[in-house]
Motif scaffolding. Structure first.
Motif, PDB file in Angstrom:
ATOM      1  N   PHE A 174     -59.038  -7.843 -48.164  1.00  0.00           N
ATOM      2  CA  PHE A 174     -57.807  -7.658 -48.924  1.00  0.00           C
ATOM      3  C   PHE A 174     -57.006  -8.946 -49.034  1.00  0.00           C
ATOM      4  O   PHE A 174     -56.407  -9.219 -50.077  1.00  0.00           O
ATOM      5  CB  PHE A 174     -56.954  -6.553 -48.312  1.00  0.00           C
ATOM      6  CG  PHE A 174     -57.510  -5.176 -48.527  1.00  0.00           C
ATOM      7  CD1 PHE A 174     -58.111  -4.812 -49.713  1.00  0.00           C
ATOM      8  CD2 PHE A 174     -57.436  -4.230 -47.518  1.00  0.00           C
ATOM      9  CE1 PHE A 174     -58.636  -3.558 -49.909  1.00  0.00           C
ATOM     10  CE2 PHE A 174     -57.951  -2.961 -47.702  1.00  0.00           C
ATOM     11  CZ  PHE A 174     -58.554  -2.620 -48.898  1.00  0.00           C
ATOM     12  N   ALA A 175     -56.994  -9.742 -47.995  1.00  0.00           N
ATOM     13  CA  ALA A 175     -56.284 -11.025 -48.052  1.00  0.00           C
ATOM     14  C   ALA A 175     -56.938 -11.942 -49.089  1.00  0.00           C
ATOM     15  O   ALA A 175     -56.241 -12.617 -49.858  1.00  0.00           O
ATOM     16  CB  ALA A 175     -56.282 -11.681 -46.679  1.00  0.00           C
ATOM     17  N   GLU A 176     -58.252 -11.954 -49.121  1.00  0.00           N
ATOM     18  CA  GLU A 176     -58.958 -12.779 -50.106  1.00  0.00           C
ATOM     19  C   GLU A 176     -58.696 -12.275 -51.521  1.00  0.00           C
ATOM     20  O   GLU A 176     -58.469 -13.065 -52.444  1.00  0.00           O
ATOM     21  CB  GLU A 176     -60.457 -12.761 -49.810  1.00  0.00           C
ATOM     22  CG  GLU A 176     -61.256 -13.656 -50.728  1.00  0.00           C
ATOM     23  CD  GLU A 176     -62.736 -13.644 -50.393  1.00  0.00           C
ATOM     24  OE1 GLU A 176     -63.533 -14.002 -51.276  1.00  0.00           O
ATOM     25  OE2 GLU A 176     -63.096 -13.278 -49.258  1.00  0.00           O
ATOM     26  N   LEU A 177     -58.709 -10.963 -51.693  1.00  0.00           N
ATOM     27  CA  LEU A 177     -58.428 -10.402 -53.016  1.00  0.00           C
ATOM     28  C   LEU A 177     -57.006 -10.710 -53.471  1.00  0.00           C
ATOM     29  O   LEU A 177     -56.781 -11.037 -54.644  1.00  0.00           O
ATOM     30  CB  LEU A 177     -58.658  -8.892 -53.003  1.00  0.00           C
ATOM     31  CG  LEU A 177     -60.107  -8.440 -52.988  1.00  0.00           C
ATOM     32  CD1 LEU A 177     -60.188  -6.928 -52.814  1.00  0.00           C
ATOM     33  CD2 LEU A 177     -60.826  -8.865 -54.249  1.00  0.00           C
ATOM     34  N   ARG A 178     -56.038 -10.615 -52.544  1.00  0.00           N
ATOM     35  CA  ARG A 178     -54.658 -10.961 -52.895  1.00  0.00           C
ATOM     36  C   ARG A 178     -54.550 -12.406 -53.348  1.00  0.00           C
ATOM     37  O   ARG A 178     -53.853 -12.721 -54.312  1.00  0.00           O
ATOM     38  CB  ARG A 178     -53.743 -10.711 -51.701  1.00  0.00           C
ATOM     39  CG  ARG A 178     -53.028  -9.404 -51.772  1.00  0.00           C
ATOM     40  CD  ARG A 178     -51.978  -9.289 -50.677  1.00  0.00           C
ATOM     41  NE  ARG A 178     -52.436  -8.265 -49.746  1.00  0.00           N
ATOM     42  CZ  ARG A 178     -52.823  -8.483 -48.496  1.00  0.00           C
ATOM     43  NH1 ARG A 178     -52.763  -9.672 -47.977  1.00  0.00           N
ATOM     44  NH2 ARG A 178     -53.245  -7.510 -47.744  1.00  0.00           N
ATOM     45  N   THR A 179     -55.239 -13.301 -52.644  1.00  0.00           N
ATOM     46  CA  THR A 179     -55.220 -14.711 -53.011  1.00  0.00           C
ATOM     47  C   THR A 179     -55.823 -14.922 -54.399  1.00  0.00           C
ATOM     48  O   THR A 179     -55.260 -15.645 -55.229  1.00  0.00           O
ATOM     49  CB  THR A 179     -55.998 -15.537 -51.973  1.00  0.00           C
ATOM     50  OG1 THR A 179     -55.410 -15.319 -50.695  1.00  0.00           O
ATOM     51  CG2 THR A 179     -55.965 -17.010 -52.304  1.00  0.00           C
ATOM     52  N   GLN A 180     -56.958 -14.270 -54.657  1.00  0.00           N
ATOM     53  CA  GLN A 180     -57.599 -14.417 -55.956  1.00  0.00           C
ATOM     54  C   GLN A 180     -56.733 -13.855 -57.080  1.00  0.00           C
ATOM     55  O   GLN A 180     -56.649 -14.444 -58.165  1.00  0.00           O
ATOM     56  CB  GLN A 180     -58.965 -13.736 -55.940  1.00  0.00           C
ATOM     57  CG  GLN A 180     -59.981 -14.466 -55.110  1.00  0.00           C
ATOM     58  CD  GLN A 180     -61.316 -13.746 -55.056  1.00  0.00           C
ATOM     59  OE1 GLN A 180     -61.486 -12.685 -55.640  1.00  0.00           O
ATOM     60  NE2 GLN A 180     -62.261 -14.329 -54.345  1.00  0.00           N
ATOM     61  N   LEU A 181     -56.069 -12.736 -56.824  1.00  0.00           N
ATOM     62  CA  LEU A 181     -55.179 -12.175 -57.839  1.00  0.00           C
ATOM     63  C   LEU A 181     -53.985 -13.089 -58.111  1.00  0.00           C
ATOM     64  O   LEU A 181     -53.571 -13.250 -59.260  1.00  0.00           O
ATOM     65  CB  LEU A 181     -54.684 -10.793 -57.406  1.00  0.00           C
ATOM     66  CG  LEU A 181     -55.666  -9.650 -57.587  1.00  0.00           C
ATOM     67  CD1 LEU A 181     -55.132  -8.388 -56.927  1.00  0.00           C
ATOM     68  CD2 LEU A 181     -55.923  -9.403 -59.061  1.00  0.00           C
ATOM     69  N   ALA A 182     -53.446 -13.683 -57.068  1.00  0.00           N
ATOM     70  CA  ALA A 182     -52.321 -14.603 -57.257  1.00  0.00           C
ATOM     71  C   ALA A 182     -52.757 -15.820 -58.073  1.00  0.00           C
ATOM     72  O   ALA A 182     -52.034 -16.251 -58.984  1.00  0.00           O
ATOM     73  CB  ALA A 182     -51.775 -15.040 -55.905  1.00  0.00           C
ATOM     74  N   LEU A 183     -53.931 -16.360 -57.765  1.00  0.00           N
ATOM     75  CA  LEU A 183     -54.422 -17.512 -58.524  1.00  0.00           C
ATOM     76  C   LEU A 183     -54.714 -17.133 -59.977  1.00  0.00           C
ATOM     77  O   LEU A 183     -54.447 -17.911 -60.894  1.00  0.00           O
ATOM     78  CB  LEU A 183     -55.671 -18.091 -57.860  1.00  0.00           C
ATOM     79  CG  LEU A 183     -55.430 -18.796 -56.529  1.00  0.00           C
ATOM     80  CD1 LEU A 183     -56.754 -19.205 -55.899  1.00  0.00           C
ATOM     81  CD2 LEU A 183     -54.539 -19.999 -56.719  1.00  0.00           C
ATOM     82  N   ALA A 184     -55.255 -15.942 -60.190  1.00  0.00           N
ATOM     83  CA  ALA A 184     -55.514 -15.494 -61.562  1.00  0.00           C
ATOM     84  C   ALA A 184     -54.200 -15.333 -62.334  1.00  0.00           C
ATOM     85  O   ALA A 184     -54.124 -15.693 -63.512  1.00  0.00           O
ATOM     86  CB  ALA A 184     -56.285 -14.184 -61.544  1.00  0.00           C
ATOM     87  N   GLY A 185     -53.183 -14.820 -61.667  1.00  0.00           N
ATOM     88  CA  GLY A 185     -51.882 -14.697 -62.321  1.00  0.00           C
ATOM     89  C   GLY A 185     -51.294 -16.050 -62.684  1.00  0.00           C
ATOM     90  O   GLY A 185     -50.743 -16.224 -63.773  1.00  0.00           O
ATOM     91  N   LEU A 186     -51.419 -17.008 -61.780  1.00  0.00           N
ATOM     92  CA  LEU A 186     -50.942 -18.360 -62.093  1.00  0.00           C
ATOM     93  C   LEU A 186     -51.722 -18.975 -63.249  1.00  0.00           C
ATOM     94  O   LEU A 186     -51.142 -19.658 -64.100  1.00  0.00           O
ATOM     95  CB  LEU A 186     -51.062 -19.250 -60.854  1.00  0.00           C
ATOM     96  CG  LEU A 186     -50.033 -19.005 -59.763  1.00  0.00           C
ATOM     97  CD1 LEU A 186     -50.352 -19.871 -58.546  1.00  0.00           C
ATOM     98  CD2 LEU A 186     -48.643 -19.299 -60.269  1.00  0.00           C
ATOM     99  N   ALA A 187     -53.018 -18.726 -63.281  1.00  0.00           N
ATOM    100  CA  ALA A 187     -53.824 -19.254 -64.382  1.00  0.00           C
ATOM    101  C   ALA A 187     -53.405 -18.637 -65.712  1.00  0.00           C
ATOM    102  O   ALA A 187     -53.353 -19.328 -66.740  1.00  0.00           O
ATOM    103  CB  ALA A 187     -55.304 -19.001 -64.113  1.00  0.00           C
ATOM    104  N   LEU A 188     -53.114 -17.343 -65.710  1.00  0.00           N
ATOM    105  CA  LEU A 188     -52.650 -16.706 -66.940  1.00  0.00           C
ATOM    106  C   LEU A 188     -51.315 -17.280 -67.397  1.00  0.00           C
ATOM    107  O   LEU A 188     -51.115 -17.556 -68.586  1.00  0.00           O
ATOM    108  CB  LEU A 188     -52.515 -15.201 -66.736  1.00  0.00           C
ATOM    109  CG  LEU A 188     -53.815 -14.413 -66.737  1.00  0.00           C
ATOM    110  CD1 LEU A 188     -53.544 -12.969 -66.335  1.00  0.00           C
ATOM    111  CD2 LEU A 188     -54.462 -14.466 -68.093  1.00  0.00           C
ATOM    112  N   LEU A 189     -50.395 -17.473 -66.457  1.00  0.00           N
ATOM    113  CA  LEU A 189     -49.104 -18.067 -66.819  1.00  0.00           C
ATOM    114  C   LEU A 189     -49.274 -19.486 -67.344  1.00  0.00           C
ATOM    115  O   LEU A 189     -48.642 -19.874 -68.328  1.00  0.00           O
ATOM    116  CB  LEU A 189     -48.171 -18.066 -65.613  1.00  0.00           C
ATOM    117  CG  LEU A 189     -47.611 -16.713 -65.203  1.00  0.00           C
ATOM    118  CD1 LEU A 189     -46.834 -16.842 -63.897  1.00  0.00           C
ATOM    119  CD2 LEU A 189     -46.723 -16.161 -66.286  1.00  0.00           C
ATOM    120  N   ALA A 190     -50.137 -20.256 -66.690  1.00  0.00           N
ATOM    121  CA  ALA A 190     -50.375 -21.627 -67.142  1.00  0.00           C
ATOM    122  C   ALA A 190     -51.019 -21.635 -68.522  1.00  0.00           C
ATOM    123  O   ALA A 190     -50.669 -22.465 -69.375  1.00  0.00           O
ATOM    124  CB  ALA A 190     -51.259 -22.362 -66.141  1.00  0.00           C
ATOM    125  N   GLY A 191     -51.933 -20.723 -68.759  1.00  0.00           N
ATOM    126  CA  GLY A 191     -52.564 -20.638 -70.083  1.00  0.00           C
ATOM    127  C   GLY A 191     -51.568 -20.327 -71.173  1.00  0.00           C
ATOM    128  O   GLY A 191     -51.603 -20.921 -72.255  1.00  0.00           O
TER     129      GLY A 191
END
Length: 81
Positions: free
Chosen positions: A30-47
């Motif tokens: 779950f910690a790894e999934l949370r990290t991946q979701l946070a990074l994906a959200g940042l990537a979407l915002l950056a895009g």
């Protein structure tokens, strides 16, 4: 009767250990999934930001160039010493 109770107690202790191990594995997952979701959200915002503004695209390009040049500059400066 006493041996049956001891066997039941040992099996219960083994199950408790297995549950604890599985809980630890799940927590790590779950910690790894949370990290991946946070990074994906940042990537979407950056895009979205990069699509909307020109200065953000130029800033991203400058950062990419600086990231590529910094190791070369560090080697060059180390060779001069």
């Amino acid at each position: 009767m006493n041996t049956r109770l001891q066997l039941i107690g040992q099996r219960r202790a083994a199950l408790v250990r297995e549950i604890a191990l599985q809980r630890d594995r799940s927590a790590a997952l779950f910690a790894e999934l949370r990290t991946q979701l946070a990074l994906a959200g940042l990537a979407l915002l950056a895009g979205r930001l990069l699509r909307r503004s020109r200065w953000a695209r130029l800033l991203a390009l400058g950062c990419a160039v600086a990231t590529a040049i910094l190791p070369l500059a560090a080697r060059w400066l180390a060779a001069r010493r």
